[in-house]
Design a protein around this motif. Structure first.
Motif, PDB file in Angstrom:
ATOM      1  N   GLN A 180       0.394   5.519   1.154  1.00  0.00           N
ATOM      2  CA  GLN A 180      -0.325   6.181   1.704  1.00  0.00           C
ATOM      3  C   GLN A 180       0.152   7.911   1.861  1.00  0.00           C
ATOM      4  N   LEU A 192      -4.296   0.466  -2.199  1.00  0.00           N
ATOM      5  CA  LEU A 192      -3.602  -0.574  -2.484  1.00  0.00           C
ATOM      6  C   LEU A 192      -2.758  -0.489  -3.812  1.00  0.00           C
ATOM      7  N   ILE A 207       3.388   0.757   3.135  1.00  0.00           N
ATOM      8  CA  ILE A 207       3.034  -0.279   3.953  1.00  0.00           C
ATOM      9  C   ILE A 207       2.781  -1.632   3.497  1.00  0.00           C
ATOM     10  N   PHE A 214       4.586   7.307   2.340  1.00  0.00           N
ATOM     11  CA  PHE A 214       4.306   6.036   3.453  1.00  0.00           C
ATOM     12  C   PHE A 214       3.947   4.639   2.606  1.00  0.00           C
ATOM     13  N   GLN A 258      -4.424  11.085   3.854  1.00  0.00           N
ATOM     14  CA  GLN A 258      -5.139  10.421   2.808  1.00  0.00           C
ATOM     15  C   GLN A 258      -5.024   8.695   3.630  1.00  0.00           C
ATOM     16  N   SER A 259      -6.075   8.197   2.872  1.00  0.00           N
ATOM     17  CA  SER A 259      -6.371   6.697   3.420  1.00  0.00           C
ATOM     18  C   SER A 259      -5.090   5.864   2.469  1.00  0.00           C
ATOM     19  N   LEU A 260      -5.101   4.558   2.853  1.00  0.00           N
ATOM     20  CA  LEU A 260      -4.235   3.682   2.250  1.00  0.00           C
ATOM     21  C   LEU A 260      -4.669   3.345   0.769  1.00  0.00           C
ATOM     22  N   TYR A 287       0.814  -1.047   0.141  1.00  0.00           N
ATOM     23  CA  TYR A 287       0.038  -0.102  -0.112  1.00  0.00           C
ATOM     24  C   TYR A 287       0.831   1.334   0.076  1.00  0.00           C
TER      25      TYR A 287
END
Lengths: 111, 115
Positions: free
Chosen positions: B38, B46, B93, B91, B42-44, B36
């Motif tokens: 980010q 995919l 993840i 970021f 904001q949101s993650l 993911y």
């Protein structure tokens, strides 16, 4: 996977309960309701999940409406460490693939 | 519970260079991992699904030649950001499905800054 709708933010006082709503009116019969939370600058962590019945664990409780079109995550006694973004996600039982995140709810806990 | 270790936690690189991010499942085997990205506030999002022993599956709009994913073993997936530019600063993840139960476990994330 069906879409969910959550409030952008919620505020709570420390030691008080927090009720986080999630609407999922297009949920299908095979969709599980998952909740994850993300603390600042960290990866998300699993909170709880359920299908039809209410669920409890050490972190929270999940109350699911009888028609399953909405659910509520309950943090019984909010602490400052519960300040995070909480995500409500639907996941089909027969698909253990990708997990898609919506905008989530930012929970602010004030002392 | 299951643990996913992500390394490095923070990296700064020069524009035009490549950066590799590692994601390891420490106490379980993960045939599938997810990456993911980010951006702040904001949101993650995919990016791709990493499959052990086969090619990754990328989400629409994600450049497969820019974000190289390798899943050579059951415990390691890597994401290489090639020819990084400042707009790749984000970021990143990784995640894997827990071997028991229904949850997914996530790495602690990698903060990439391209200067």
């Amino acid at each position: 996977d069906a879409k969910t709708t959550q409030p952008n933010s919620m505020e709570s006082n420390e030691e008080e309960p927090v009720h986080l709503p999630c609407n999922h009116s297009t949920i299908s019969g095979t969709d599980y309701i998952h909740w994850y939370r993300q603390l600042p600058s960290q990866g998300p962590e699993y909170v709880i999940h359920g299908l039809t019945s209410n669920v409890n664990n050490r972190m929270a409780s999940l109350a699911i409406a009888e028609d399953r079109k909405s659910s509520t995550l309950i943090l019984h006694r909010a602490t400052l460490r519960d300040a995070a973004v909480y995500y409500c996600i639907l996941k089909t039982t027969d698909s253990w693939g990708k997990l898609q995140f919506g905008a989530g709810t930012q929970v602010v806990v004030t002392p | 519970g299951a643990v996913v270790s992500q390394h490095p936690s923070r990296v700064i690189c020069k524009s035009g260079t490549s950066v590799k991010i590692e994601c390891r499942s420490l106490d379980f085997q993960a045939t599938t991992m997810f990456w993911y990205r980010q951006f702040p506030k904001q949101s993650l999002m995919l990016m791709a699904t990493s499959n052990e022993g086969s090619k990754a599956t990328y989400e629409q709009g994600v450049e497969k030649d820019k974000f190289l994913i390798n899943h050579a073993s059951l415990t390691l997936s890597t994401l290489t950001v090639t020819s990084a530019h400042p707009e790749d600063s984000s970021f990143y993840i990784c995640s894997a499905r827990e071997p028991e139960g229904f949850g997914y476990t996530f790495g602690s994330g990698t903060r990439l800054t391209v200067v």
